[in-house]
Write an enzyme that holds these catalytic residues in place. Structure first.
Site, short mmCIF file in Angstrom:
data_model
loop_
_atom_site.label_atom_id
_atom_site.label_comp_id
_atom_site.label_asym_id
_atom_site.label_seq_id
_atom_site.Cartn_x
_atom_site.Cartn_y
_atom_site.Cartn_z
N ASN A 84 0.84 -1.09 0.10
CA ASN A 84 -0.17 0.19 -0.34
C ASN A 84 1.06 1.00 -0.05
O ASN A 84 0.25 2.70 0.27
CB ASN A 84 -1.02 0.04 1.15
CG ASN A 84 -1.77 -1.40 0.84
OD1 ASN A 84 -3.12 -1.91 -0.07
ND2 ASN A 84 -1.85 -1.77 2.04
N GLU A 133 -8.20 11.11 -3.12
CA GLU A 133 -7.53 10.15 -3.19
C GLU A 133 -8.38 9.10 -3.75
O GLU A 133 -10.57 9.24 -3.07
CB GLU A 133 -6.89 8.95 -2.67
CG GLU A 133 -5.74 10.00 -2.25
CD GLU A 133 -4.67 9.20 -1.72
OE1 GLU A 133 -4.94 8.03 -1.07
OE2 GLU A 133 -3.48 9.05 -1.72
N GLU A 144 -10.23 9.21 0.15
CA GLU A 144 -9.47 9.89 1.61
C GLU A 144 -9.28 10.83 0.64
O GLU A 144 -8.97 11.12 -0.23
CB GLU A 144 -8.30 9.24 2.12
CG GLU A 144 -7.52 9.50 1.95
CD GLU A 144 -6.78 8.48 2.21
OE1 GLU A 144 -6.54 7.36 3.92
OE2 GLU A 144 -5.28 8.20 2.39
N ARG A 151 -2.90 17.89 1.95
CA ARG A 151 -0.99 18.80 2.25
C ARG A 151 -0.83 18.54 0.23
O ARG A 151 -0.85 17.62 -0.22
CB ARG A 151 -0.41 17.03 2.93
CG ARG A 151 -0.51 16.65 2.90
CD ARG A 151 0.35 15.13 3.31
NE ARG A 151 -0.50 14.10 3.62
CZ ARG A 151 -0.28 12.92 2.62
NH1 ARG A 151 1.00 13.63 1.65
NH2 ARG A 151 -0.42 11.32 2.79
#
Lengths: 556, 685
Positions: free
Chosen positions: B253, B293, B306, B310
């Site tokens: 991941n 995302e 999510e 940033r």
């Protein structure tokens, strides 16, 4: 020097006998004939129905097979190559010129005079050849003939090539694989050892001598390698000891295996007798070829210069950050060495013994140099008995053979303690001091961090005739570290922390040494290679002589 | 890089615009350097913060000022808010750029800055809070009509509750930290047992990384793509989407290779995703750069995953194709300026690929961290259209304390094919010595037919390398090329070792030879080669086939640029020993060869075999790190696969298991120990 003269007078004949074992067909017949006539007169052969020519062929064939196929197979089974195979690997193709192929032992006791106990060439192969085109004298003991034992004739063959090596000025490489003295010959064998020892000593400092132990080497025999400049071993198949495990058991009641007593690991890590160990015969011989390229042929030759692809003015940016800010934190001196030398190639001597000092050969712009460096990673890089002796011997070799010495200093001092004092650190530490002081080859010193106390003086300081002494900005040249110094200067007083800070401010930097001219310059670490290469060019013509003496008296 | 240069064009326009005088960058490594670069272009003074071990790091050298904020562990330095607040006061910085990771999504930090009147170059606290909480963010997303993943919910108290929730959702499920971003602390469970294990690991990691052990369990979409949309929003309610980044190539991941645009999206899907992303940003009054995302399934259905509030690690590829400098935009926005661009201004110019170059051993689960000193380091910057974002240099240490990323290697081209070709070249010309790195894996991914055709998913690596990554598999032709190169290099080195310069007292008689018969070993295969030479050209005959190799043969250079059978190839010689061992990096993978003369080869059959250590009864640390837990004691009986101890490195917890059923003979580590790679942990009988 009776042997010596005798040998010289027969030299003409011997030259006629030279032959490469690959080209048996190209024998200079005239010479061979003369020689065989001599042999014929000296002794009556049962094979006299053969022509001289046939006998030459037969002897030569016998010499090339040593102890015979069975023994060769046994040698191979032990993971070892034969004496001739080893020479073939060590030397350039077709370059070997053999001497004394027809020499036989002269023992007539215990049935040794029988024909089947005679082996042309006896238990050693000797001659000269080339390694990467450069001349070398070699002997290779043949374990397949009487276990490689040393007869008078065997010793005589070795002495002959050693004498010639000294006259010509070329190194001697010995490949040792011998069970020991030829007991049947008694004192003659002992005399042979002594003849070799004497030559080892006479040749010391004249031509480089290298021993590669490729099988057993026990008893008095060990003193020949011990007298040579470098002793290398083959792991698992070579042993060096004064007395074997059986005798040890009977005398001291210790149970010890051959490997533990005198194997490669023992001698490269514990005793310091051997300088490097290699995996097997092939590995050892190929590495020896590589090592040979670093050495000058004799004390009359300068350090060799080979073609170099690494730019002499290459900057090494990694060095600017290699020394940690905390002076208690270690780093690897080998990182500095690898970064600075040509192509990161460093042939380390005794890499697993007294690891608090690093010594070995490298090249700078193609020219061989000897590198000495304190290793902060191990015991803070302090000098102790073993590291002093290791360093001293290396420095003296370089000095004897015109190899410039580059010293990297990060030394907190000599190691304190009863073990060291009782062991004679004063006497042994003096060796390194002595070696650096007497050396007249170009000496370049780089202080990377600590240079404390007497150890500062020892490590090729300006005061010991260092030619170029550099300090990196991280250098601290002082009598001792700040804490210890403050405890003495301000004993019993308060505010030690402040005093310590003051001491650090004053001494923990290169200035005190630089203002006094004890270092010639403070340099950016990344420029070190460039500076050293330039200095070596200048120092190539350095001439310095020590006062006349019979010989110096190093504190042994 | 044309696209990136045009970004510089924007800056020139903006240079006159007043932003901040001094910015503190609360980060380290490449992202700190990246931010400093833009600040410099904008005429802004920079302050670096650093831990004590980083005091000579590149970002410290680049910044105008630097403040040490504590010792090496991140929670004592880069996460040490008090020290960073002090650094801000001490230097008078007006704004803070947090980079990614560390404090970048920490609302406490943003609040404290606001209280001190210091600008946070990122979104407002409420947006960080809303999007930082995975559960809340999904509720907001749903409300903003963003597609969300079906069947999820719940903060988890213990392992049994985790199992219950998982059962309700239906396997497979994904378990991760509520507070965490990226892939850290994320585990996938296919059954109850794995759920319990995943719960334990994820909660521990969550606690150690975020100081917040809340977890989240949700439906796991099998075989998805990971595609994200870069958004940019100002404080005046304007927002843009800057196209997508395809980030499907992941291991455990964590992203490995990213590209922009994605081969998978059509303009309609792209717009739909972009618009949903923008509406989410607007819903939380987002300002600054952010990333939404999505998981995209094979039917181009996309689900909100999510939002990262940033700058993302992989932002450079967006910069390449859009020509924007995202850091500059963030600074402008933080100052309160409106967006300069309209949605119609945002182009997709060409194609950009990013490879994350890590100090990792790709042969161990696609990458276990390695540490060391970069003894040699050379970025392929002399190539055109290559951008390298790095925060290290030759001599830098990769330590166990921080992320093992060496750099982000970005290549750009007019087309994807061009960018990929450039990536091959860049990877071949990248010199990294002293640490194990993942270039072998990167180099394989970018030439794999599935990747080249765009047929990828987040399962790419485990699917393509089911038995783990084994390095490049040589074709017969490639094998010949490699053997020929090794042989030619060997001869070139041999010839050079006969060249002595200067006046010699005894003449050198080099062995005269134009023909060499050599024996080259590679992976236990032994080949007899005939080599002939004319000048720098070598003709090598292997099994009746001829290979022509020519080059400069500079034996000191790290790179070995060669022409092999007319093709240009850059190899690297990693090792060349006197005993004939040659290690070559060829097509990214390093191959160990041994070149021997025919004679030496024929004699080597007599050499004794050295017996290697029996590894099944010895457990060694596969990487440097610290021991979190030891589950066995001497005398215990362990089953094959049973956990023996847990090693944490770079924030990842790795379970060490028994290779066979046996009794524990001795334990050489305890919880809290720091261990190096290869250190003995446990011995079995």
């Amino acid at each position: 020097m009776a042997t010596y003269t005798l040998m010289r007078s027969s030299l003409g004949l011997l030259h006629g006998l030279k032959c490469s074992f690959k080209s048996v067909g190209q024998i200079p017949y005239a010479g061979a004939l003369t020689r065989s006539k001599v042999l014929q007169n000296a002794r009556c052969y049962s094979v006299s129905h053969l022509s001289v020519q046939e006998r030459i062929e037969q002897k030569r064939k016998a010499a090339l097979t040593g102890g015979g196929q069975l023994r060769i197979a046994a040698q191979h089974k032990r993971g070892k190559l034969t004496a001739r195979e080893r020479l073939e690997l060590l030397l350039d193709p077709d370059s070997f010129v053999e001497y004394d192929m027809f020499v036989e032992h002269r023992c007539s006791d215990f049935g040794m005079e029988a024909d089947h106990n005679k082996y042309p060439g006896d238990s050693v192969v000797t001659g000269q050849g080339r390694i990467n085109g450069r001349l070398v004298y070699v002997f290779s003991q043949d374990f397949t003939v009487f276990g490689g034992s040393l007869s008078g004739a065997h010793a005589q063959k070795i002495c002959k090539i050693m004498d010639q090596a000294m006259m010509v000025g070329a190194p001697v490489i010995g490949l040792n694989d011998s069970g020991g003295a030829r007991i049947q010959e008694g004192v003659e064998s002992l005399a042979g050892y002594a003849d070799i020892f004497l030559r080892n000593v006479m040749a010391s400092g004249v031509v480089p001598q290298i021993s590669l132990i490729m099988g057993p080497c026990a008893g008095g025999a060990v003193y020949s390698p011990a007298l040579t400049d470098f002793t290398f071993m083959v792991k698992d198949t070579s042993y060096l000891f004064i007395t074997g495990p059986d005798v040890v058991k009977s005398v001291t009641n210790e149970d010890v295996t051959q490997e533990e007593l005198g194997g490669a690991k023992t001698h490269t890590t514990v005793s310091g007798v051997a300088h490097r160990a290699f995996e097997n015969d092939i590995d050892a011989l190929l590495n020896l070829r590589n090592f040979f390229n670093f050495l000058p042929l004799s004390n009359k030759d300068p350090a060799p210069v080979t073609e170099c692809h690494d730019p002499r003015d290459r900057l090494v940016p990694g060095l600017d950050t290699i020394v940690p800010f905390e002076s208690t934190k270690a780093y690897d001196m080998l990182d500095i060495v690898h970064g600075i030398v040509d192509e990161r190639e460093f042939f380390e001597i005794m890499p697993n013994y007294a690891k608090n000092i690093v010594v070995g050969f490298a090249r700078m712009n193609g020219r061989t140099v000897g590198i000495v460096g304190n290793q902060p990673k191990v015991a803070s890089g302090c000098l102790d008995i073993n590291s002093s002796v290791k360093g001293a011997r290396f420095v003296r070799f370089c000095d004897a053979f015109n190899i410039p010495i580059i010293t990297f200093v990060d030394v907190p001092g000599f190691l304190p303690g009863t073990a060291q004092e009782y062991g004679g650190i004063i006497r042994h530490g003096a060796k390194l001091l002595y070696a650096f002081a007497e050396a007249t080859v170009p000496k370049i010193t780089v202080i990377t961090r600590k240079a404390y106390g007497g150890a500062y003086d020892v490590m090729s300081s300006k005061h010991l005739r260092g030619d170029v002494n550099y300090a990196w900005p991280s250098a601290e040249v002082a009598v001792m570290g700040a804490k210890g110094a403050v405890q003495i200067i301000f004993r019993g007083k308060e505010n030690q922390a402040k005093a310590e800070a003051e001491y650090v401010e004053k001494f923990a930097n290169p200035f005190p040494a630089a203002v006094r001219g004890f270092v010639d310059d403070i340099i950016q670490p990344s420029t070190t290679r460039k500076r050293i290469c330039r200095d070596l060019e200048v120092l190539a013509s350095k001439k310095q002589t020590n006062p006349w003496k019979k010989h110096a008296n190093i504190p042994l | 890089m044309a696209a990136y240069r045009s970004a510089a064009g924007f800056q020139r326009v903006l240079h006159a615009v007043k932003t901040f005088d001094k910015i503190l960058i609360a980060n380290r490594g490449e992202i700190a350097c990246r931010v400093i670069k833009t600040c410099k272009k904008m005429g802004i003074k920079t302050v670096a913060v650093h831990s004590d071990v980083d005091s000579s790091a590149v970002h410290v050298k680049m910044a105008d000022e630097a403040v040490c904020v504590g010792p090496a562990p991140t929670n004592k330095s880069y996460l040490n808010m008090d020290a960073i607040m002090n650094a801000i006061k001490q230097t008078g910085a007006q704004a803070v750029h947090p980079g990614y990771g560390f404090l970048s999504e920490n609302k406490q930090f943003a609040k404290r800055l606001a209280a001190e009147g210091v600008s946070f170059i990122g979104p407002d606290t409420h947006a960080i809070q809303a999007m930082g909480d995975k559960i809340e963010s999904k509720l907001i997303a749903k409300a903003a009509k963003v597609n969300t993943i079906p069947g999820f919910d719940g903060v988890v108290k213990d392992a049994e509750e985790a199992v219950k929730i998982a059962g309700e959702i239906g396997y497979p499920v994904m378990i991760k930290a509520s507070a965490g971003g990226g892939g850290k602390g994320m585990r996938i469970a296919w059954n109850d047992e794995e759920t319990r294990e995943g719960f334990r690991f994820s909660s521990q990691e969550a606690a150690s990384s975020f100081g917040d052990d809340r977890l989240l369990i949700e439906k796991f979409i099998d075989n998805p793509r990971h595609i994200e949309i870069q958004v940019l929003a100002d404080k005046h309610g304007n927002a843009l989407w800057l196209n997508e980044r395809e980030c499907s190539i992941q291991r455990r991941n964590q992203k490995v290779v990213e590209e922009a645009p994605s081969t998978f999206l059509d303009p309609d899907t792209r717009r739909a995703m972009g618009e949903q992303a923008v509406s989410l940003a607007k819903a939380v009054k987002y300002s600054s750069a952010g990333t939404v995302e999505f998981l995209v399934d094979s039917k181009k259905n996309f689900y909100f995953l999510e939002m990262n509030t940033r700058l993302q690690v992989e932002h450079p590829i967006t910069e390449c194709i859009t020509g924007l400098d995202l850091v500059q935009q963030m600074i402008r926005i933080a100052m309160g300026y409106k967006l300069q661009h309209k949605q119609s201004d945002i182009p997709i110019n060409g194609w950009a690929i990013e490879s994350r170059v890590y100090a990792e051993d790709p042969y161990k689960s696609f990458g276990l961290p390695s540490i060391g000193r970069l003894s040699q380091y050379q970025e392929p910057l002399d190539l055109r259209n290559v951008r390298v974002d790095s925060g290290i240099e030759e001599g830098s240490d990769i330590s166990i304390y921080y992320d093992p990323m060496i750099s982000k290697l970005v290549t750009y081209g007019k087309t994807r094919e061009e960018a990929l070709k450039k990536m091959e070249e860049a990877l071949d010309n990248y010199v990294i010595r002293g640490v194990t790195h993942n270039i072998p894996l990167l180099r394989e991914i970018i030439v794999h037919p599935r990747f080249v055709s765009g047929d990828i998913s987040t399962k790419f690596l485990p699917e393509v390398y089911p038995d783990g990554f084994k390095g490049h598999m040589l074709t017969a032709g490639e094998r010949r090329e490699l053997l020929a190169t090794a042989a030619a290099l060997y001869v070139a080195a041999q010839l050079r070792s006969q060249k002595f310069l200067g006046d010699l007292r005894v003449s050198v008689v080099p062995a005269e030879s134009r023909q060499w018969e050599l024996c080259v070993e590679l992976d236990k295969g032994v080949h007899m080669l005939g080599v002939s030479r004319s000048g720098n050209n070598y003709t090598v005959e292997i099994d009746g086939e001829k290979v022509e190799v020519s080059g400069e043969w500079n034996l000191a250079s790290a790179l070995l640029p060669l022409t092999i059978n007319g093709k240009h190839r850059t190899l690297q010689c990693l090792l060349r020993t006197a005993a004939g061992e040659i290690t070559l990096q060829y097509l990214g993978t390093s191959f160990k060869l041994r070149v021997l003369s025919k004679l030496a080869a024929s004699l080597s059959k007599h050499m004794p075999e050295k017996v290697p250590e029996d590894t099944s009864s010895i457990l060694r640390s596969p990487m440097p790190g610290s021991v979190v837990a030891v589950s066995v004691k001497p005398g215990d009986n362990v089953a094959e696969g049973q956990e023996i101890c847990v090693i944490e490195a770079m924030k990842m917890q790795n379970s060490m298991t028994a290779a066979k059923a046996a009794k524990v003979k001795s334990v050489h580590c305890k919880a809290g120990d720091t261990v190096g790679e290869g250190d003995l942990l446990v011995e079995l009988e």
